[in-house]
Design an enzyme around this catalytic site. Structure first.
Site, PDB file in Angstrom:
ATOM      1  N   TYR A 198       0.798  -1.229   0.000  1.00  0.00           N
ATOM      2  CA  TYR A 198       0.000   0.000   0.000  1.00  0.00           C
ATOM      3  C   TYR A 198       0.834   1.285   0.000  1.00  0.00           C
ATOM      4  O   TYR A 198       0.275   2.376  -0.014  1.00  0.00           O
ATOM      5  CB  TYR A 198      -0.946  -0.006   1.208  1.00  0.00           C
ATOM      6  CG  TYR A 198      -1.988  -1.108   1.134  1.00  0.00           C
ATOM      7  CD1 TYR A 198      -2.922  -1.134   0.102  1.00  0.00           C
ATOM      8  CD2 TYR A 198      -2.027  -2.139   2.075  1.00  0.00           C
ATOM      9  CE1 TYR A 198      -3.868  -2.138   0.011  1.00  0.00           C
ATOM     10  CE2 TYR A 198      -2.978  -3.149   1.997  1.00  0.00           C
ATOM     11  CZ  TYR A 198      -3.892  -3.136   0.963  1.00  0.00           C
ATOM     12  OH  TYR A 198      -4.836  -4.132   0.873  1.00  0.00           O
ATOM     13  N   HIS A 221      -8.668   3.261  -5.672  1.00  0.00           N
ATOM     14  CA  HIS A 221      -7.956   2.231  -4.913  1.00  0.00           C
ATOM     15  C   HIS A 221      -6.466   2.435  -5.095  1.00  0.00           C
ATOM     16  O   HIS A 221      -6.018   2.730  -6.214  1.00  0.00           O
ATOM     17  CB  HIS A 221      -8.335   0.817  -5.374  1.00  0.00           C
ATOM     18  CG  HIS A 221      -9.777   0.540  -5.129  1.00  0.00           C
ATOM     19  ND1 HIS A 221     -10.266   0.308  -3.862  1.00  0.00           N
ATOM     20  CD2 HIS A 221     -10.834   0.523  -5.961  1.00  0.00           C
ATOM     21  CE1 HIS A 221     -11.574   0.147  -3.941  1.00  0.00           C
ATOM     22  NE2 HIS A 221     -11.948   0.282  -5.200  1.00  0.00           N
TER      23      HIS A 221
HETATM   24  O1  CA2 Z   1      -6.140  -0.793  -2.899  1.00  0.00           O
HETATM   25  C1  CA2 Z   1      -6.955  -0.251  -2.156  1.00  0.00           C
HETATM   26  O2  CA2 Z   1      -6.996   0.957  -1.961  1.00  0.00           O
HETATM   27  C2  CA2 Z   1      -7.957  -1.116  -1.385  1.00  0.00           C
HETATM   28  O3  CA2 Z   1      -9.181  -0.398  -1.312  1.00  0.00           O
HETATM   29  C3  CA2 Z   1      -7.364  -1.318  -0.003  1.00  0.00           C
HETATM   30  C4  CA2 Z   1      -8.209  -2.234   0.874  1.00  0.00           C
HETATM   31  C5  CA2 Z   1      -8.507  -3.554   0.144  1.00  0.00           C
HETATM   32  O4  CA2 Z   1      -9.391  -4.340   0.925  1.00  0.00           O
HETATM   33  C6  CA2 Z   1      -9.119  -3.310  -1.214  1.00  0.00           C
HETATM   34  O5  CA2 Z   1      -9.311  -4.566  -1.846  1.00  0.00           O
HETATM   35  C7  CA2 Z   1      -8.219  -2.442  -2.070  1.00  0.00           C
HETATM   36  C8  CA2 Z   1      -7.498  -2.564   2.160  1.00  0.00           C
HETATM   37  C9  CA2 Z   1      -7.209  -1.362   3.003  1.00  0.00           C
HETATM   38  C10 CA2 Z   1      -6.377  -1.842   4.147  1.00  0.00           C
HETATM   39  O6  CA2 Z   1      -5.354  -0.918   4.380  1.00  0.00           O
HETATM   40  C11 CA2 Z   1      -4.295  -1.342   5.104  1.00  0.00           C
HETATM   41  C12 CA2 Z   1      -3.274  -0.445   5.208  1.00  0.00           C
HETATM   42  C13 CA2 Z   1      -2.156  -0.783   5.914  1.00  0.00           C
HETATM   43  C14 CA2 Z   1      -2.066  -2.016   6.526  1.00  0.00           C
HETATM   44  C15 CA2 Z   1      -3.099  -2.917   6.415  1.00  0.00           C
HETATM   45  C16 CA2 Z   1      -4.224  -2.562   5.700  1.00  0.00           C
END
Ligand code: CA2
Length: 149
Positions: free
Chosen positions: A23, A100
């Site tokens: 991310y 995203h």
């Molecule tokens: O790619 C993206 O922005 C998502 O929306 C991120 C979501 C995921 O479930 C989608 O499929 C795609 C997850 C957000 C979780 O963010 C975190 C950040 C740091 C550590 C763990 C999770």
């Protein structure tokens, strides 16, 4: 000045603290700061929010019906599960842009389906944190086009 609601869903408060390889290393506060800079450039105001609760996302969308001129949304995990959020977004007659960080189509099959995409005017994914300024630039284009028509 037009107001754009930038809505962030569950776990995005952890950005920059875990899984930077997936991310990125920007925190959500870094992204928010970038959004304010880009918004000022385009003459728009940003109302930037994050919640881990589906109902709060839905209530924020309801409030946008009268309180915002456009919505940029990263619904995170609810993207792939929430018919209720999709239904709330479908009530809006202002621009909606889905964002995203990651390219959801390159990831697990369960992330390929987006209920939000069905009711969004545009979808930006895979551009990392840069996707937010891109979305705001596109929103400002849509708002200018709307104002002209
Ligand atoms: O790619 C993206 O922005 C998502 O929306 C991120 C979501 C995921 O479930 C989608 O499929 C795609 C997850 C957000 C979780 O963010 C975190 C950040 C740091 C550590 C763990 C999770």
């Amino acid at each position: 000045m037009p107001t754009v609601l930038v809505l962030n869903g569950p776990n995005l408060n952890l950005l920059g603290l875990r899984e930077p390889e997936l991310y990125g290393s920007d925190t959500l506060a870094d992204i928010e700061a970038r959004c304010h800079v880009v918004a000022a450039h385009h003459g728009i105001e940003v109302d930037f929010r994050q919640t881990n609760h589906e109902g709060e996302l839905i209530e924020a969308v309801h409030a946008a019906r009268t309180g915002a001129d456009a919505v940029v949304i990263n619904a995170a995990g609810y993207t792939h599960t929430s018919v209720a959020l999709r239904d709330a977004l479908a009530t809006l007659d202002i621009p909606v842009v889905e964002v995203h960080l990651t390219n959801i189509h390159r990831r697990e099959p369960y992330r390929h389906r987006s209920f939000v995409a069905e009711v969004a005017d545009a979808l930006i994914c895979g551009a990392g944190a840069h996707g937010y300024p891109l979305a705001l630039t596109h929103v400002s284009h849509l708002l200018a086009k709307g104002a002209a028509s």
